[in-house]
Motif scaffolding. Structure first.
Motif, PDB file in Angstrom:
ATOM      1  N   GLY B  43       0.704  -1.309  -0.006  1.00 45.79           N
ATOM      2  CA  GLY B  43       0.026   0.017   0.153  1.00 45.79           C
ATOM      3  C   GLY B  43       0.745   1.153  -0.166  1.00 45.79           C
ATOM      4  O   GLY B  43       1.943   1.258  -0.574  1.00 45.79           O
ATOM      5  N   ARG B  94      -1.796   4.440  -2.301  1.00 48.69           N
ATOM      6  CA  ARG B  94      -3.342   4.878  -1.790  1.00 48.69           C
ATOM      7  C   ARG B  94      -4.513   4.519  -2.543  1.00 48.69           C
ATOM      8  O   ARG B  94      -5.472   4.019  -1.713  1.00 48.69           O
ATOM      9  CB  ARG B  94      -3.350   6.561  -2.148  1.00 48.69           C
ATOM     10  N   ASP B  97      -4.395   0.812  -1.338  1.00 48.99           N
ATOM     11  CA  ASP B  97      -5.018   0.822   0.141  1.00 48.99           C
ATOM     12  C   ASP B  97      -6.585   0.898   0.215  1.00 48.99           C
ATOM     13  O   ASP B  97      -7.361   0.250   0.908  1.00 48.99           O
ATOM     14  CB  ASP B  97      -4.248   1.846   1.080  1.00 48.99           C
TER      15      ASP B  97
END
Lengths: 274, 508
Positions: B43, B94, B97
């Motif tokens: 992530g 991002r 994630d």
């Protein structure tokens, strides 16, 4: 589980703000002493050394004292441990100017800090605690990597030399970093301020805010070279060191990995000669 | 998993250094590979770290060129190669994630739905739901409360915690429906925590569980360290879902309970209908037998009188038999007519008047004594000459039924005691008790003894005649008089029937 077992009073919601007046008083006192030191730092070399030592010591003493106030919640009155630490810092700074072994006096400051913080739960809360070996090694590695990067980049870009002027001077500078320079930065910016801000908010605002304050403190340091590339490098590398120290503090729960990272970085930095 | 991409970044930098290439080397684009790899694996932290490392390792190539040549398109390209991995690592990380968080939330929602599908009781399913919430939100502790009151709500927590304060943040949310957010529970002035502050903050969040019916519970979550905004949003979404799932589970369980109760009631009603059907069949058989017996006698004696010239004494005896059997037939028909009235809901026709109990009892006891020589009948009254307010015919039928019953269920003979006295537990009522020392009635049959068509089976009384209507008629007649009938019995010891009827003022 505190949400289930601890009594909750919704009306007691607004926590008291930070005692800025106390911080200002301490900062003013440190500035006055530093001013006195700067005033007497003229004339004979011995007198100049003492004056310079008082000025530098007063600044670091002020940083450590404010850190103490932030960490302990600033109880009324002048906290005796902060006074003892401040006086010791100033005396160590004066002693550092008195002879080749004088800088070793700086080592008294972390020793005294450990003694003063022992047995205080609020100090463990700001990160004055041991760290796991892996965390310490990672901190040391991060600082060493940034220091080595600084050396390579500075030498390739600006032609700086990697060469310590003398062993005694290098060791004196290291003692200064161990005793007050890195210690006061970690203690105030990561230990007290970052912990407090992170506790009331989230990581990134706390890390960026405290790193910016630490950068201001370094940029105001008269010992920093005035060349623009040096200042740009300081902002870049000290910013990275600061953010790394914040991440290490949050990850490990201890100030030690970030302190080791700072020491490793400055140990490399002290070998750099324009 | 983070180490291999970092090693690859270092390898690219080493390759560039060893081959003596500058900032415009084509190898600079290879930095993106380990950066994206790290971002996909770990992530934003992995991507950021790998991108930062790539940028730092490329800086010794790019910055000297800038210092030497100034800002040219080539040096700008080198600077871009320095920044690009950082941006790519952060952006891809991002996105990864966010996508993983959404996937985790969807999985959690499905798992919660499976847990709360109503197949197991709510208290058994809740710990599993708390476990799912803790794993999905990466929390330290999770507590789930279902109910509207802190004292009676069902609690499930991971790890298990049973200490609940009535004034806690959880209780506050449960009572008001307002969420509580604390950045550090150990340092929050609203929370009187006994634990000292630790080096990492203990975040706390309570959220109400709501459904269309209002607040159905509360979820409390505690985290150590960082609490991203995305996690807080995820907690709120999951709490909303858990609230609806809890309500659905409750409704499902209520429906199941209702369906089970309905099945039980239908089964009971079906069984009762079968019993009634069986009883009616038996009743018809008994009625036809009961009607045929006097009819046979009537036919036989009437034919005898018609076809034979009998001497006057014999003819008179035949007429007495005819009269007796005609009376029996009349009584059976009367009972059937009363039954018909009761079943159709029509009121029984009564003409109440003061009835002398002594005369009624003596007449009936003489009659029964004459017919049943093996039994001893005894009449006692606590107030001789007492009377009740009743229909004389109805009262006579009630007494005959009770005496007939007493005789019928004491087949070996015995004592039948009839008494009258004021009802001890019911002022203004007269208690007429008929007591025998016959076979008695089993306890499980007592609740049904006054039902229609019911005859308590007993080996010694199997030959006794009867429609199974006598006691139900007595009950109906007693209630029509404003009274009631009760029974006490012990198998093998006998039975005692208490007939309570309104007395006359001043009696007893």
């Amino acid at each position: 589980m505190l949400l289930l077992s601890a009594p909750f009073e919704p009306s007691a919601g607004v926590p008291p703000g930070p005692p800025l007046r106390r911080y200002a008083q301490v900062g003013l006192a440190a500035a006055v002493v530093a001013g006195v030191g700067a005033t007497i730092a003229v004339g004979a070399p011995a007198r100049a050394g003492i004056g310079h030592g008082v000025a530098v010591g007063a600044i670091h003493a002020g940083l450590i004292a404010i850190g103490w106030l932030v960490a302990t919640g600033a109880a009324p009155g002048w906290p005796a441990p902060a006074l003892r630490l401040g006086v010791t810092t100033i005396l160590a700074s004066i002693a550092a100017r008195l002879g080749p072994w004088g800088p070793l006096a700086f080592l008294l400051v972390p020793a005294l800090l450990i003694r003063e913080t022992r047995g205080r739960p609020s100090m463990r809360a700001v990160g004055v605690d041991g760290a796991r070996l892996s965390h310490a090694l990672i901190g040391l590695g991060a600082g060493a990597f940034l220091g080595a990067h600084l050396l390579i980049t500075a030498s390739l870009t600006f032609g700086y030399r990697v060469h310590a002027t003398s062993g005694a001077a290098y060791l004196g500078a290291l003692a200064y970093d161990v005793g007050v320079n890195v210690l006061s930065a970690e203690w105030l910016f990561r230990g007290a301020l970052f912990t407090s801000w992170w506790r009331h908010g989230s990581f990134w605002p706390a890390a960026l805010g405290t790193t910016a304050l630490a950068l201001v403190r370094y940029l105001l340091d008269p010992a920093l070279p005035t060349a623009s590339e040096a200042r740009a490098g300081a902002i870049f590398y000290l910013g990275l060191v600061g953010l790394s120290a914040c991440a290490l503090r949050a990850w490990s729960g201890s100030l030690l990995p970030g302190y080791l990272a700072g020491l490793a970085f400055f140990a490399a930095y002290r070998t750099l000669t324009p | 998993m983070i180490v291999p991409p970092l090693v690859l970044v270092a390898a690219v930098a080493a390759a560039m250094a060893l081959t003596g290439q500058g900032s415009d080397s084509v190898l600079r684009h290879v930095y993106l590979v380990p950066t994206v790899w790290a971002a996909l694996a770990r992530g934003v932290i992995g991507g950021g770290l790998a991108g930062m490392l790539a940028g730092l390792l490329h800086a010794p190539f790019a910055l000297p060129a800038v210092e030497r040549e100034g800002l040219t398109s080539q040096t700008l390209d080198g600077l871009l190669a320095l920044v690009l991995p950082v941006l790519a690592g952060l952006l891809v990380g991002r996105l990864v994630d966010g996508s993983r968080a959404r996937e985790a939330r969807l999985r959690a929602i499905l798992a919660i739905q499976r847990r709360l599908d109503g197949r197991e009781p709510l208290e058994n399913a809740l710990p599993g739901v708390a476990e799912i919430l803790r794993d999905t939100l990466r929390a330290r502790r999770v507590a789930l409360m279902v109910g509207s009151d802190i004292r009676s709500a069902r609690l499930a927590s991971v790890p298990t915690s049973t200490l609940v304060d009535g004034d806690s943040a959880a209780a506050f949310t449960l009572a008001t429906g307002q969420p509580v957010t604390s950045p550090d529970l150990r340092g929050d002035p609203r929370v009187r925590a006994s634990e000292p502050r630790a080096s990492t903050p203990l975040r706390g969040l309570t959220l109400p569980l709501t459904s269309g019916a209002g607040i159905v519970g509360m979820v409390a979550v505690e985290w150590t360290g960082e609490l991203p905004q995305a996690t807080r949003v995820a907690a709120a979404e999951l709490a909303a879902h858990v609230g609806l799932a809890v309500e659905n589970a409750r409704l499902t369980m209520r429906q199941q309970r209702f369906a089970e109760e309905l099945c039980e009631k239908v089964a009971a009603a079906t069984a009762r209908l079968r019993e009634l059907d069986q009883a009616k069949t038996e009743f018809l058989s008994v009625v036809s037998h009961e009607l045929r017996t006097p009819l046979t006698a009537l036919q036989g004696f009437s034919e005898l009188l018609l076809r034979s010239a009998l001497p006057p004494e014999k003819a008179h005896r035949c007429l007495v038999y005819l009269h007796t059997e005609a009376c029996t037939l009349g009584r059976i028909v009367g009972e059937l007519l009363d039954l018909s009235r009761i079943e159709t809901g029509r009121p029984l026709e009564l003409r109440p008047e003061p009835v002398d109990l002594d005369a009624l009892m003596e007449r009936n006891l003489e009659l029964f004594a004459a017919e049943h020589r093996d039994h001893r009948f005894r009449w006692t009254s606590s107030a001789p000459g007492a009377a009740v307010h009743a229909d004389p015919d109805a009262l006579d039928r009630m007494m005959k039924n009770l005496l007939s019953n007493a005789v019928k269920y004491s087949p070996r003979g015995g004592h039948v005691r009839v008494s009258a006295s004021p009802a001890p537990d019911d002022p203004g009522m007269v208690e007429v008790a008929v007591e025998d020392d016959g076979v008695g009635i089993p306890a499980d049959q007592l609740p049904r003894i006054f039902d229609k068509y019911v005859r308590v089976p007993h080996p010694e009384t199997a030959a006794a005649r009867g429609l199974g209507l006598g006691l139900s008629l007595v009950k109906a007649l007693a209630e029509a008089h404003g009274g009631r009938i009760e029974v006490e019995s012990l198998p093998g010891k006998g039975s005692r029937f208490r007939l309570l009827l309104p007395g006359l003022d001043g009696q007893f």
